[in-house]
Design a protein around this motif. Structure first.
Motif, PDB file in Angstrom:
ATOM      1  N   ILE A  11      65.279  18.468  75.119  1.00 61.11           N
ATOM      2  CA  ILE A  11      64.906  19.348  74.009  1.00 61.11           C
ATOM      3  C   ILE A  11      64.657  18.537  72.741  1.00 61.11           C
ATOM      4  CG2 ILE A  11      65.719  21.191  72.481  1.00 61.11           C
ATOM      5  CD1 ILE A  11      67.282  22.301  74.870  1.00 61.11           C
ATOM      6  N   ALA A  12      65.543  17.574  72.465  1.00 63.37           N
ATOM      7  CA  ALA A  12      65.392  16.736  71.276  1.00 63.37           C
ATOM      8  C   ALA A  12      64.091  15.947  71.323  1.00 63.37           C
ATOM      9  CB  ALA A  12      66.589  15.790  71.149  1.00 63.37           C
ATOM     10  N   ASP A  13      63.769  15.382  72.490  1.00 60.60           N
ATOM     11  CA  ASP A  13      62.518  14.633  72.651  1.00 60.60           C
ATOM     12  C   ASP A  13      61.306  15.542  72.451  1.00 60.60           C
ATOM     13  OD1 ASP A  13      64.046  12.425  73.194  1.00 60.60           O
ATOM     14  OD2 ASP A  13      63.755  12.493  75.364  1.00 60.60           O
ATOM     15  N   LYS A  14      61.394  16.745  73.026  1.00 62.60           N
ATOM     16  CA  LYS A  14      60.284  17.698  72.932  1.00 62.60           C
ATOM     17  C   LYS A  14      60.034  18.081  71.474  1.00 62.60           C
ATOM     18  CE  LYS A  14      57.656  20.428  75.655  1.00 62.60           C
ATOM     19  NZ  LYS A  14      56.817  19.918  76.762  1.00 62.60           N
ATOM     20  N   LEU A  15      61.110  18.381  70.750  1.00 67.12           N
ATOM     21  CA  LEU A  15      60.980  18.780  69.353  1.00 67.12           C
ATOM     22  C   LEU A  15      60.466  17.633  68.488  1.00 67.12           C
ATOM     23  CD1 LEU A  15      64.254  20.882  68.880  1.00 67.12           C
ATOM     24  CD2 LEU A  15      61.902  21.736  68.794  1.00 67.12           C
ATOM     25  N   THR A  16      61.013  16.430  68.748  1.00 68.79           N
ATOM     26  CA  THR A  16      60.675  15.280  67.901  1.00 68.79           C
ATOM     27  C   THR A  16      59.245  14.804  68.112  1.00 68.79           C
ATOM     28  OG1 THR A  16      62.981  14.544  67.982  1.00 68.79           O
ATOM     29  CG2 THR A  16      61.346  12.943  67.238  1.00 68.79           C
ATOM     30  N   ASN A  33      65.276  12.316  66.065  1.00 68.44           N
ATOM     31  CA  ASN A  33      65.751  12.543  67.425  1.00 68.44           C
ATOM     32  C   ASN A  33      67.273  12.468  67.500  1.00 68.44           C
ATOM     33  OD1 ASN A  33      66.357  11.457  70.416  1.00 68.44           O
ATOM     34  ND2 ASN A  33      64.414  12.580  70.407  1.00 68.44           N
ATOM     35  N   PHE A  34      67.860  11.509  66.789  1.00 70.42           N
ATOM     36  CA  PHE A  34      69.316  11.351  66.728  1.00 70.42           C
ATOM     37  C   PHE A  34      69.969  12.611  66.164  1.00 70.42           C
ATOM     38  CE2 PHE A  34      73.103  10.356  64.276  1.00 70.42           C
ATOM     39  CZ  PHE A  34      73.849   9.544  65.119  1.00 70.42           C
ATOM     40  N   VAL A  35      69.417  13.136  65.073  1.00 71.44           N
ATOM     41  CA  VAL A  35      70.001  14.306  64.405  1.00 71.44           C
ATOM     42  C   VAL A  35      69.925  15.543  65.306  1.00 71.44           C
ATOM     43  CG1 VAL A  35      69.726  15.931  62.492  1.00 71.44           C
ATOM     44  CG2 VAL A  35      69.576  13.466  62.070  1.00 71.44           C
ATOM     45  N   ILE A  36      68.761  15.807  65.876  1.00 74.41           N
ATOM     46  CA  ILE A  36      68.601  16.999  66.718  1.00 74.41           C
ATOM     47  C   ILE A  36      69.528  16.946  67.923  1.00 74.41           C
ATOM     48  CG2 ILE A  36      66.989  18.259  68.197  1.00 74.41           C
ATOM     49  CD1 ILE A  36      64.735  17.358  66.321  1.00 74.41           C
ATOM     50  N   TYR A  37      69.541  15.809  68.608  1.00 73.80           N
ATOM     51  CA  TYR A  37      70.361  15.673  69.816  1.00 73.80           C
ATOM     52  C   TYR A  37      71.848  15.772  69.497  1.00 73.80           C
ATOM     53  CZ  TYR A  37      72.545  13.473  73.881  1.00 73.80           C
ATOM     54  OH  TYR A  37      73.334  13.213  74.964  1.00 73.80           O
ATOM     55  N   ASP A  38      72.302  15.058  68.468  1.00 72.75           N
ATOM     56  CA  ASP A  38      73.727  15.048  68.161  1.00 72.75           C
ATOM     57  C   ASP A  38      74.231  16.405  67.675  1.00 72.75           C
ATOM     58  OD1 ASP A  38      74.074  12.380  68.851  1.00 72.75           O
ATOM     59  OD2 ASP A  38      75.434  12.051  67.167  1.00 72.75           O
ATOM     60  N   VAL A  39      73.444  17.095  66.862  1.00 76.76           N
ATOM     61  CA  VAL A  39      73.855  18.419  66.387  1.00 76.76           C
ATOM     62  C   VAL A  39      74.052  19.368  67.565  1.00 76.76           C
ATOM     63  CG1 VAL A  39      73.066  20.482  65.168  1.00 76.76           C
ATOM     64  CG2 VAL A  39      72.906  18.252  64.067  1.00 76.76           C
ATOM     65  N   MET A  40      73.096  19.392  68.480  1.00 82.61           N
ATOM     66  CA  MET A  40      73.217  20.272  69.647  1.00 82.61           C
ATOM     67  C   MET A  40      74.423  19.894  70.506  1.00 82.61           C
ATOM     68  SD  MET A  40      69.336  21.022  71.011  1.00 82.61           S
ATOM     69  CE  MET A  40      68.969  19.291  71.359  1.00 82.61           C
ATOM     70  N   LYS A  41      74.580  18.599  70.763  1.00 83.49           N
ATOM     71  CA  LYS A  41      75.661  18.164  71.648  1.00 83.49           C
ATOM     72  C   LYS A  41      77.034  18.444  71.047  1.00 83.49           C
ATOM     73  CE  LYS A  41      76.127  13.722  72.493  1.00 83.49           C
ATOM     74  NZ  LYS A  41      76.025  12.365  73.074  1.00 83.49           N
ATOM     75  N   ILE A  42      77.185  18.192  69.752  1.00 83.61           N
ATOM     76  CA  ILE A  42      78.461  18.433  69.096  1.00 83.61           C
ATOM     77  C   ILE A  42      78.809  19.919  69.118  1.00 83.61           C
ATOM     78  CG2 ILE A  42      79.658  18.413  66.870  1.00 83.61           C
ATOM     79  CD1 ILE A  42      78.244  15.766  66.268  1.00 83.61           C
TER      80      ILE A  42
END
Length: 323
Positions: A11-16, A33-42
């Motif tokens: 999802i993060a890759d797709k959005l970024t 990409n770091f921000v989107i992925y980490d926010v979702m995972k946390i």
């Protein structure tokens, strides 16, 4: 090994790269990409872990804790108090009534401190964020360290016989007892309590998470490679105590700090130095010391902070050697 968070990365890759259209080889893409992925995972881990731990917590009330630990001596009770602290994350504003209640119930001073050290240090929100950002290995190390710090700090305080440095009025107070019978909840009620805890805690920390991840994303994408390894790496013998000295007076929400620390580790900050910094911010924060000053004399505050700070420094050095 299967990456259970692969869908979030997708999802993060797709959005970024597709929806936002940011070129994958740029620093901006790395940060976003770091921000989107980490926010979702946390947030995913936060919801799951808060629900599970909150459900368990319905069985562990302060009154029941006092009954288990009251007038008990022996190293195993330090471990028990520390372990109970991991699933009862009372905030620093709760330290005073809990301290009074434990002392009034006859819980030894050292055992009480074992609980108070671990309780703010290890909680489900911090564990979820650590797991999401630093991985399971670092999280397990952090939990074990938090428990050991609680046991060690409490045991040393108990060994030094420091009861005279507790304000006299504490021993004279009578704290109201909560009936254990009132805690006999059915499964549905426990689940409802856990769900409400998820909404309450996530509602309280979501902004800190986003701010922390955003700052971490900036470091992740734009900080020069190896700069921290050069100035705060394992070869710098003073890196750990300096990190602890910075962390002790610092007041910051740990949920905001964890993503920043994750990014700094990625840029070269040793894991032991990073965890020592996190522990110092959490275990001996200035606001908590100010609150505890209401019931502890300044001599005990100084001894408490010194023992915990030295223990954290030792832990940081140990992890820098092992990891």
């Amino acid at each position: 090994m299967v990456d259970i968070f692969y869908p979030l990365q997708w999802i993060a890759d797709k959005l970024t790269y597709e929806i936002l259209g940011i070129a994958s080889d740029t620093r901006l893409a790395s940060s976003v990409n770091f921000v989107i992925y980490d926010v979702m995972k946390i947030f995913v881990l936060l919801a799951v872990m808060i629900f599970v731990v909150s459900y368990i917590r319905t069985y562990i009330t302060p009154e029941r804790t006092r009954q288990v630990l009251g007038s008990k001596k022996g190293i195993r009770y330090y471990f028990l108090a520390s372990l109970i602290g991991t699933v009862t994350p009372f905030c620093s504003c709760s330290s005073v009534p809990i301290f009074i209640g434990f002392v009034e119930a006859g819980v030894p001073l050292g055992v009480t401190f074992a609980f108070l050290i671990t309780s703010p240090l290890v909680n489900e929100a911090a564990v979820a964020a650590l797991w999401a950002t630093l991985g399971l290995k670092a999280t397990v190390i952090y939990i074990i360290s938090g428990v050991i710090l609680g046991v060690l700090g409490g045991y040393l305080i108990g060994l030094l016989k420091l009861e005279k440095y507790v304000e006299d009025f504490v021993y004279k107070m009578k704290v109201g007892k909560q009936s254990v019978e009132d805690q006999k909840l059915i499964m549905k009620e426990r689940a409802e309590y856990a769900f409400e805890s998820v909404k309450e805690i996530v509602g309280r920390v979501w902004l800190y998470v986003i701010i922390g991840v955003a700052i971490g994303g900036i470091f992740h994408g734009y900080a020069p490679e190896g700069i921290l390894e050069k100035y705060a790496g394992k070869d710098n013998l003073l890196a750990v105590p300096v990190a602890v000295l910075i962390g002790v007076p610092l007041y910051s929400n740990i949920m905001a700090m964890i993503p920043i620390v994750e990014s700094l580790i990625g840029k070269g900050l040793p894991v032991g130095t990073a965890l020592a910094f996190l522990m110092s911010v959490t275990a001996v924060s200035l606001p908590e010391m100010i609150i505890l000053r209401k019931v502890l004399k300044k001599e005990l505050i100084v001894i408490f902070v010194s023992i915990v700070a030295l223990s954290i420094i030792f832990t940081g050095y140990l992890f820098n050697v092992l990891l």
